[in-house]
Scaffold this active site. Structure first.
Site, PDB file in Angstrom:
ATOM      1  CB  CYS A  52      -0.901  -0.003   1.229  1.00  0.00           C
ATOM      2  SG  CYS A  52      -1.841   1.527   1.427  1.00  0.00           S
ATOM      3  CG  HIS A  74       0.248  -6.373  11.636  1.00  0.00           C
ATOM      4  ND1 HIS A  74       0.548  -5.723  10.455  1.00  0.00           N
ATOM      5  CD2 HIS A  74      -1.089  -6.626  11.592  1.00  0.00           C
ATOM      6  CE1 HIS A  74      -0.553  -5.583   9.744  1.00  0.00           C
ATOM      7  NE2 HIS A  74      -1.559  -6.131  10.406  1.00  0.00           N
ATOM      8  CD  GLU A 133       1.184  -1.046   8.426  1.00  0.00           C
ATOM      9  OE1 GLU A 133       1.397   0.132   8.755  1.00  0.00           O
ATOM     10  OE2 GLU A 133       0.036  -1.520   8.274  1.00  0.00           O
ATOM     11  CB  THR A 146      -1.382   2.187   8.109  1.00  0.00           C
ATOM     12  OG1 THR A 146      -1.585   0.833   7.686  1.00  0.00           O
ATOM     13  CG2 THR A 146      -0.037   2.692   7.601  1.00  0.00           C
ATOM     14  CB  CYS A 172      -4.409   4.378   6.236  1.00  0.00           C
ATOM     15  SG  CYS A 172      -5.900   3.398   6.106  1.00  0.00           S
ATOM     16  CB  SER A 189      -8.456  -8.060   9.437  1.00  0.00           C
ATOM     17  OG  SER A 189      -8.688  -6.698   9.132  1.00  0.00           O
ATOM     18  CB  SER A 190      -4.535  -4.857  12.542  1.00  0.00           C
ATOM     19  OG  SER A 190      -4.405  -3.837  13.506  1.00  0.00           O
ATOM     20  CG  ASN A 191      -8.828  -2.816   8.919  1.00  0.00           C
ATOM     21  OD1 ASN A 191     -10.024  -2.696   8.663  1.00  0.00           O
ATOM     22  ND2 ASN A 191      -8.036  -3.614   8.208  1.00  0.00           N
TER      23      ASN A 191
END
Length: 335
Positions: free
Chosen positions: A121, A149, A151, A189, A219, A247-249
């Protein structure tokens, strides 16, 4: 009579009534925006286009995005998901996931003569660039994020000698720095905005000269989805978040819903995960989805709820997203 609009979902319709109104009949509050963000859309299309252009197999390092349905669908189309580049045959095509990779992964791919298509991303790439910049200036970089994670691993790998992970509020007291005049914070993010700001506040009390990143690292899509959940959660006895557990978000949306006043909130991969006991005594159900969730899964949840009598769907709109990211150069159509 409440004005309604046909959604194409059996038994369900959209109501124009405001969130503040509380009809007696069962209803769904549907968060907008929800689902795919620009980075996820780009990453998924990257794998699809690579399969179209080169044919299967196309190897993908780690899950392209954190969603079981998306990964399974791409695997059926010919994508082969691997954990490390060493599992990819020499000279083959490999796509790097939306979460980004450390420089050592690029080196490994080059040594194996792999044809790399990088679906990182652009907003994650921005954080990588910030990490490199502050490392060049010899800053201590306090990276707020979740240990392990993908990222976080990728960002930390950009400046391993300068990055310290701060995983939660309780980790703040363990942080040590070399020079309190040269400290900056960066973040994963996909975090909770509120929790991140709490951590930053505690870090700043310890290190008053702590610098902020040049621009917000969390983000736009993560923030927008959390704002929409906060807007509807006080009206909801139950919030259903469509998303995978890795999925963290998506996980953060459950936390945000509970913190904003929902009596209960649950994460589901798809409609079959809904426990009918959750709906006992519930008049208003909030529905949203994480940034890696295709809309077809949300539709399935709405259909299931309509079958249970939640036949009025009221959108709760807090932002209009129009951002689109260009595909990796290797896959762009010639002009």
């Amino acid at each position: 009579m409440v004005p309604t609009v046909d959604m194409g979902i059996p038994g369900a319709s959209v109501s124009s009534r405001s969130v503040a109104d509380r009809p007696n009949r069962k209803r769904v509050l549907l968060a907008e925006p929800r689902g795919y963000c620009a980075g996820v859309d780009r990453a998924v299309e990257t794998v699809e286009r690579a399969l179209q252009k080169h044919g299967p197999p196309v190897y993908v390092r780690h899950e392209i995005v954190h969603n079981r349905h998306v990964v399974d669908t791409l695997a059926k189309a010919g994508a082969v998901f691997v954990e490390e580049t060493e599992q990819v045959p020499e000279g083959a095509i490999v796509v790097f996931s939306a979460h980004g990779v450390a420089p050592t992964v690029h080196v490994s791919a080059s040594e194996r003569n792999l044809q790399v298509i990088d679906a990182t991303c652009p907003l994650v790439t921005k954080v990588h660039n910030e990490a490199r910049r502050f490392a060049r200036d010899d800053y201590d970089i306090l990276l707020i994020g979740h240990e392990g994670h993908e990222e976080v691993v990728g960002t930390a790998g950009e400046a391993p000698d300068h990055v310290q992970l701060v995983d939660g509020v309780d980790a703040v007291d363990q942080v040590t720095v070399r020079d309190e005049d040269k400290v900056v914070w960066l973040s994963q993010t996909t975090l909770s905005v509120d929790e991140t700001m709490e951590i930053v506040g505690r870090l700043r009390r310890r290190f008053p000269k702590l610098q902020d990143p040049p621009s917000d690292d969390i983000c736009y899509a993560t923030q927008n989805r959390q704002v929409a959940v906060k807007a509807m959660a006080p009206e909801c006895e139950l919030v259903i978040v469509v998303g995978s557990r890795n999925s963290s978000n998506s996980v953060r949306l459950v936390e945000v819903a509970l913190g904003a006043g929902a009596r209960a909130a649950h994460l589901v991969d798809w409609a079959d995960d809904i426990d009918s006991a959750w709906l006992d005594g519930v008049t208003t159900v909030g529905v949203t989805s994480g940034a890696s969730v295709p809309e077809v899964l949300v539709r399935g949840v709405l259909e299931r709820l309509a079958e249970c009598g939640y036949d009025i769907v009221q959108p709760v709109t807090t932002a209009n997203e129009t951002l689109v990211f260009a595909l990796p150069r290797e896959l762009r159509s010639p002009r």
